[in-house]
Motif scaffolding. Sequence first.
Motif, PDB file in Angstrom:
ATOM      1  N   GLY A  71       0.809  -1.215   0.000  1.00 44.72           N
ATOM      2  CA  GLY A  71       0.000   0.000   0.000  1.00 44.72           C
ATOM      3  C   GLY A  71       0.838   1.260   0.000  1.00 44.72           C
TER       4      GLY A  71
ATOM      5  N   TYR B 158     -10.159  -5.190  -3.110  1.00 51.75           N
ATOM      6  CA  TYR B 158      -9.912  -5.952  -1.877  1.00 51.75           C
ATOM      7  C   TYR B 158     -10.580  -7.317  -2.020  1.00 51.75           C
ATOM      8  CZ  TYR B 158      -8.978  -6.980   2.980  1.00 51.75           C
ATOM      9  OH  TYR B 158      -8.483  -7.554   4.129  1.00 51.75           O
TER      10      TYR B 158
ATOM     11  N   PHE C 159      -5.416  -5.967  -2.683  1.00 51.95           N
ATOM     12  CA  PHE C 159      -5.164  -6.341  -1.303  1.00 51.95           C
ATOM     13  C   PHE C 159      -5.850  -7.686  -1.065  1.00 51.95           C
ATOM     14  CE2 PHE C 159      -4.823  -1.697  -1.248  1.00 51.95           C
ATOM     15  CZ  PHE C 159      -3.596  -1.538  -0.610  1.00 51.95           C
TER      16      PHE C 159
ATOM     17  N   LEU D  71      -3.896  -3.309   5.989  1.00 51.67           N
ATOM     18  CA  LEU D  71      -3.688  -2.056   5.266  1.00 51.67           C
ATOM     19  C   LEU D  71      -2.789  -1.140   6.080  1.00 51.67           C
ATOM     20  CD1 LEU D  71      -7.338  -1.281   4.062  1.00 51.67           C
ATOM     21  CD2 LEU D  71      -5.560  -2.591   2.893  1.00 51.67           C
TER      22      LEU D  71
END
Length: 231
Positions: free
Chosen positions: A81, A180, A96, A101
């Motif tokens: 990230g 995600y 992701f 995160l």
Amino acid sequence: MANFVLVAGARLGAWAWDDVVPHLRAAGHAAHPLTLSGLAEKRGRPAGLRTHVQDVVTEVERHAPDRVVLVGHSYAGVPVGQAAQLIGPRPARVVFLDAALPVDGESFAAGWPDGGAELTAAIEANGGSWPCARPEHFAGHGLTEEQTARIVAGATPHPGATLTEPATLTGPLADLPATYITCLAAGEPDEQAAALLAAGHWRSAELDTGHWPMFSRPGELARLLIDAAAP
């Protein structure tokens, strides 16, 4: 054609993607699995969180790919990230994968329910590294005995500083073109990811398996990554 840079989570190396890479390449994409410093064949190299961020940036620069798709699994979501904000031009997509995160000014450990006390204690007791997990840690995640044995055999202790150093963000994560992927057997995304998804900033996808889908569902995972790479 997309250029996938694949980064597995804590204790794992590039080898963790061995069953996924052939599917990506068979579909006409390039795949660059990355081992972070201090792990697998890079074991023994000193590493902090900034090292891992730079590992990802360097991999992108080394291959100089167009349409780069960064994939960060589990812990690797934290360096990926941050790296996604440092490479230019912007990545085509950041994926992701059941990932943590980065939070500006906070460490990976700080996101644990106890604020990282248990994780920090384990690192201190193991000479500065997070020790490898025992086989029972992988129960309930859709893995065969053979797959679990493969993970356990290939894992290396994880450099502790990468887990306790704070992340540095240069802008909101919401600005990243991201997907995600939730692994349903591993539970729901954390509050930060759930909020980004609920607000419509990121795309969402799901896999009906546990936290290590590169072993338990490599073909299905590859298809989701290819879908995520689409404009």
